[in-house]
Design a protein around this motif. Structure first.
Motif, PDB file in Angstrom:
ATOM      1  N   ALA A 169       0.845  -1.196   0.000  1.00  0.00           N
ATOM      2  CA  ALA A 169       0.000   0.000   0.000  1.00  0.00           C
ATOM      3  C   ALA A 169       0.880   1.245   0.000  1.00  0.00           C
ATOM      4  O   ALA A 169       1.728   1.409   0.874  1.00  0.00           O
ATOM      5  N   ALA A 170       0.672   2.130  -0.964  1.00  0.00           N
ATOM      6  CA  ALA A 170       1.398   3.400  -1.039  1.00  0.00           C
ATOM      7  C   ALA A 170       0.450   4.521  -0.645  1.00  0.00           C
ATOM      8  O   ALA A 170      -0.632   4.671  -1.226  1.00  0.00           O
ATOM      9  N   VAL A 171       0.841   5.304   0.362  1.00  0.00           N
ATOM     10  CA  VAL A 171      -0.016   6.351   0.909  1.00  0.00           C
ATOM     11  C   VAL A 171       0.832   7.570   1.259  1.00  0.00           C
ATOM     12  O   VAL A 171       2.065   7.518   1.221  1.00  0.00           O
ATOM     13  N   SER A 172       0.166   8.658   1.651  1.00  0.00           N
ATOM     14  CA  SER A 172       0.881   9.915   1.875  1.00  0.00           C
ATOM     15  C   SER A 172       1.157  10.210   3.347  1.00  0.00           C
ATOM     16  O   SER A 172       1.750  11.248   3.644  1.00  0.00           O
ATOM     17  N   SER A 173       0.735   9.337   4.266  1.00  0.00           N
ATOM     18  CA  SER A 173       0.984   9.601   5.681  1.00  0.00           C
ATOM     19  C   SER A 173       0.969   8.299   6.469  1.00  0.00           C
ATOM     20  O   SER A 173       0.408   7.286   6.020  1.00  0.00           O
ATOM     21  N   GLU A 174       1.567   8.330   7.651  1.00  0.00           N
ATOM     22  CA  GLU A 174       1.556   7.162   8.530  1.00  0.00           C
ATOM     23  C   GLU A 174       0.129   6.824   8.958  1.00  0.00           C
ATOM     24  O   GLU A 174      -0.222   5.648   9.102  1.00  0.00           O
ATOM     25  N   GLU A 175      -0.683   7.857   9.181  1.00  0.00           N
ATOM     26  CA  GLU A 175      -2.073   7.623   9.573  1.00  0.00           C
ATOM     27  C   GLU A 175      -2.809   6.818   8.507  1.00  0.00           C
ATOM     28  O   GLU A 175      -3.515   5.845   8.808  1.00  0.00           O
ATOM     29  N   LYS A 176      -2.643   7.223   7.251  1.00  0.00           N
ATOM     30  CA  LYS A 176      -3.284   6.492   6.160  1.00  0.00           C
ATOM     31  C   LYS A 176      -2.674   5.102   6.008  1.00  0.00           C
ATOM     32  O   LYS A 176      -3.369   4.145   5.643  1.00  0.00           O
ATOM     33  N   GLY A 177      -1.386   4.990   6.299  1.00  0.00           N
ATOM     34  CA  GLY A 177      -0.738   3.688   6.246  1.00  0.00           C
ATOM     35  C   GLY A 177      -1.359   2.708   7.221  1.00  0.00           C
ATOM     36  O   GLY A 177      -1.548   1.524   6.909  1.00  0.00           O
ATOM     37  N   GLU A 178      -1.705   3.188   8.402  1.00  0.00           N
ATOM     38  CA  GLU A 178      -2.329   2.321   9.402  1.00  0.00           C
ATOM     39  C   GLU A 178      -3.714   1.877   8.943  1.00  0.00           C
ATOM     40  O   GLU A 178      -4.121   0.729   9.179  1.00  0.00           O
ATOM     41  N   VAL A 302     -16.713   3.764   5.688  1.00  0.00           N
ATOM     42  CA  VAL A 302     -17.325   5.091   5.595  1.00  0.00           C
ATOM     43  C   VAL A 302     -16.748   5.925   6.729  1.00  0.00           C
ATOM     44  O   VAL A 302     -17.081   5.724   7.894  1.00  0.00           O
ATOM     45  N   SER A 303     -15.863   6.856   6.377  1.00  0.00           N
ATOM     46  CA  SER A 303     -15.139   7.602   7.407  1.00  0.00           C
ATOM     47  C   SER A 303     -15.888   8.834   7.888  1.00  0.00           C
ATOM     48  O   SER A 303     -15.673   9.306   9.004  1.00  0.00           O
ATOM     49  N   GLU A 304     -16.790   9.370   7.039  1.00  0.00           N
ATOM     50  CA  GLU A 304     -17.466  10.614   7.410  1.00  0.00           C
ATOM     51  C   GLU A 304     -18.741  10.770   6.603  1.00  0.00           C
ATOM     52  O   GLU A 304     -18.800  10.379   5.432  1.00  0.00           O
ATOM     53  N   THR A 305     -19.767  11.313   7.235  1.00  0.00           N
ATOM     54  CA  THR A 305     -21.010  11.617   6.531  1.00  0.00           C
ATOM     55  C   THR A 305     -21.308  13.113   6.636  1.00  0.00           C
ATOM     56  O   THR A 305     -20.940  13.765   7.610  1.00  0.00           O
ATOM     57  N   PHE A 306     -21.973  13.634   5.616  1.00  0.00           N
ATOM     58  CA  PHE A 306     -22.361  15.041   5.551  1.00  0.00           C
ATOM     59  C   PHE A 306     -23.849  15.124   5.213  1.00  0.00           C
ATOM     60  O   PHE A 306     -24.360  14.306   4.450  1.00  0.00           O
ATOM     61  N   PRO A 307     -24.570  16.127   5.726  1.00  0.00           N
ATOM     62  CA  PRO A 307     -25.953  16.340   5.285  1.00  0.00           C
ATOM     63  C   PRO A 307     -25.971  16.925   3.880  1.00  0.00           C
ATOM     64  O   PRO A 307     -24.955  17.443   3.392  1.00  0.00           O
ATOM     65  N   LEU A 308     -27.113  16.848   3.230  1.00  0.00           N
ATOM     66  CA  LEU A 308     -27.234  17.286   1.842  1.00  0.00           C
ATOM     67  C   LEU A 308     -26.780  18.732   1.654  1.00  0.00           C
ATOM     68  O   LEU A 308     -26.083  19.052   0.681  1.00  0.00           O
ATOM     69  N   GLU A 309     -27.153  19.604   2.581  1.00  0.00           N
ATOM     70  CA  GLU A 309     -26.792  21.020   2.414  1.00  0.00           C
ATOM     71  C   GLU A 309     -25.289  21.250   2.475  1.00  0.00           C
ATOM     72  O   GLU A 309     -24.800  22.301   2.056  1.00  0.00           O
ATOM     73  N   ARG A 310     -24.529  20.278   2.982  1.00  0.00           N
ATOM     74  CA  ARG A 310     -23.067  20.386   3.020  1.00  0.00           C
ATOM     75  C   ARG A 310     -22.406  19.438   2.016  1.00  0.00           C
ATOM     76  O   ARG A 310     -21.233  19.103   2.141  1.00  0.00           O
ATOM     77  N   GLY A 311     -23.147  19.053   1.006  1.00  0.00           N
ATOM     78  CA  GLY A 311     -22.587  18.167  -0.010  1.00  0.00           C
ATOM     79  C   GLY A 311     -21.381  18.759  -0.716  1.00  0.00           C
ATOM     80  O   GLY A 311     -20.453  18.037  -1.098  1.00  0.00           O
ATOM     81  N   GLY A 312     -21.371  20.074  -0.880  1.00  0.00           N
ATOM     82  CA  GLY A 312     -20.214  20.737  -1.484  1.00  0.00           C
ATOM     83  C   GLY A 312     -18.962  20.560  -0.644  1.00  0.00           C
ATOM     84  O   GLY A 312     -17.858  20.384  -1.179  1.00  0.00           O
ATOM     85  N   ASP A 313     -19.116  20.604   0.688  1.00  0.00           N
ATOM     86  CA  ASP A 313     -17.969  20.373   1.577  1.00  0.00           C
ATOM     87  C   ASP A 313     -17.442  18.954   1.435  1.00  0.00           C
ATOM     88  O   ASP A 313     -16.224  18.711   1.496  1.00  0.00           O
ATOM     89  N   ALA A 314     -18.351  17.999   1.250  1.00  0.00           N
ATOM     90  CA  ALA A 314     -17.941  16.604   1.060  1.00  0.00           C
ATOM     91  C   ALA A 314     -17.118  16.451  -0.215  1.00  0.00           C
ATOM     92  O   ALA A 314     -16.078  15.775  -0.227  1.00  0.00           O
ATOM     93  N   VAL A 324     -10.260   9.641   3.842  1.00  0.00           N
ATOM     94  CA  VAL A 324      -9.861   8.275   4.146  1.00  0.00           C
ATOM     95  C   VAL A 324     -11.101   7.414   3.968  1.00  0.00           C
ATOM     96  O   VAL A 324     -12.155   7.711   4.534  1.00  0.00           O
ATOM     97  N   GLY A 325     -11.007   6.354   3.185  1.00  0.00           N
ATOM     98  CA  GLY A 325     -12.186   5.572   2.905  1.00  0.00           C
ATOM     99  C   GLY A 325     -13.197   6.372   2.099  1.00  0.00           C
ATOM    100  O   GLY A 325     -12.831   7.197   1.258  1.00  0.00           O
ATOM    101  N   LYS A 326     -14.465   6.166   2.382  1.00  0.00           N
ATOM    102  CA  LYS A 326     -15.531   6.810   1.617  1.00  0.00           C
ATOM    103  C   LYS A 326     -16.176   7.943   2.412  1.00  0.00           C
ATOM    104  O   LYS A 326     -16.362   7.852   3.630  1.00  0.00           O
ATOM    105  N   ILE A 327     -16.540   9.008   1.701  1.00  0.00           N
ATOM    106  CA  ILE A 327     -17.332  10.104   2.243  1.00  0.00           C
ATOM    107  C   ILE A 327     -18.727   9.987   1.659  1.00  0.00           C
ATOM    108  O   ILE A 327     -18.890   9.821   0.438  1.00  0.00           O
TER     109      ILE A 327
END
Length: 332
Positions: A169-178, A302-314, A324-327
């Motif tokens: 696995a190639a990743v950009s940080s130790e956190e993602k590596g874990e 699924v690492s994080e969920t957003f409400p519809l009104e914040r879909g742009g932030d997602a 990380v994973g799916k939003i």
């Protein structure tokens, strides 16, 4: 109903939450009360008019949904009001209700949440097609996955392990590596986020070679592109397969002499076109994914969920390579 839509070319900050009429299913369609919509890299490109397809505006981004059947159009068999379903729709998912061609829908397996159901088709579908049809994966292969902590990357780690491969696995940080290790990766390589000069690129290539030893990577699953592609290609095994899946870091310019020296292949993985051209194989692969899901060999993160009104932030979070994973965007 509410719909988060693009009215003009631009980034996620240009999306607007509109109140529009709910659609009515046509012949062969089903009206879905959307519960969850997963965010994917094409969503970031489509609203900027940088994707292969440019839907007519205004439209909602979001190509991967799950929900409940609310109405069934003429000529539809196999689905009833109240069924829990999931579908890949290309775009139109960031709204409360959407009409879907019945042939692109699947019933959600028992015990699977709407969030996980919305996270399965595009990521794991792309990867099972890429590894099997384009990469010809076999037991004992070594697979190098670039961007291994994102949704598609984690699907590549899990599916490669399910098919009996060894995974780097190639990743950009130790956190993602874990995160990649927890998904089953055997080795982890941390690549730099900053621009690499020639010496740094060579150093990364050597790190890939060391992790993929002794013979190199039989398959390179490249979701990242840019400056990371060439070092990965340099670590490929004799007659290896380099799979081009995405390029959020930019479109790489590859030294084709390396393909001769390694007698390797560079193959594109265009899952959307594959599903349209080969629907029978597509459905068979989704059923295989369901079997693997129920056997516990794959499990969308699924690492994080957003409400519809914040879909742009997602979308922005994915575009900025912070995911990380799916939003997932949820409608409730």
């Amino acid at each position: 109903m509410r719909a988060l839509r693009t009215h003009e070319t631009g980034g996620p900050e240009t999306l607007k939450l509109d109140e529009i009429d709910a659609p009515t299913p046509s012949k062969g369609q089903v009206l879905v009360d959307v519960k969850a919509c997963a965010i994917n890299y094409p969503d970031t490109l489509m609203i900027r008019d940088l994707y292969q397809f440019r839907p007519e505006r205004p439209y909602s981004p979001g190509g991967e949904i799950s929900g409940v059947v609310e109405a069934v159009g003429e000529g539809v068999d196999g689905f009833e009001v109240g069924d829990r379903v999931m579908a890949g729709i290309g775009n139109g998912g960031l709204c409360e209700k959407v009409c879907v061609d019945a042939g692109r829908m699947f019933k959600v397996p028992d015990g699977v949440s709407f969030e996980k159901a919305a996270s399965l088709l595009m990521t794991y579908g792309t990867t099972i097609h890429g590894l099997k049809d384009r990469g010809h994966i076999k037991e004992g292969d070594t697979v190098l996955v670039l961007g291994a902590a994102g949704g598609v990357g984690l699907s590549a780690v899990e599916l490669s392990k399910a098919f009996g491969a060894r995974v780097v696995a190639a990743v950009s940080s130790e956190e993602k590596g874990e995160v990649a290790r927890q998904a089953g990766a055997d080795e982890v390589v941390i690549y730099p986020k900053e621009d690499m000069d020639k010496a740094a690129s060579k150093e990364l290539a050597n790190a890939f070679k060391a992790a993929c030893a002794p013979d190199g990577a039989n398959i390179v699953y490249d979701i990242v592109g840019g400056q990371y592609s060439e070092p990965a290609l340099r670590s490929i095994a004799w007659e290896g397969r380099f799979l081009v899946v995405g390029f959020p870091a930019g479109i790489a310019k590859m030294p084709l002499n390396l393909t001769l020296l390694k007698s390797c292949d560079i193959a594109g993985v265009f899952w959307g076109a594959f599903t349209a051209r080969e629907p029978v194989k597509f459905h068979a692969q989704v059923n295989e994914l369901f079997d693997l899901l129920q056997a516990g060999k794959i499990d969308p993160l699924v690492s994080e969920t957003f409400p519809l009104e914040r879909g742009g932030d997602a979308i922005a979070k994915l575009e900025n390579r912070q995911a990380v994973g799916k939003i997932v965007v949820t409608m409730d």
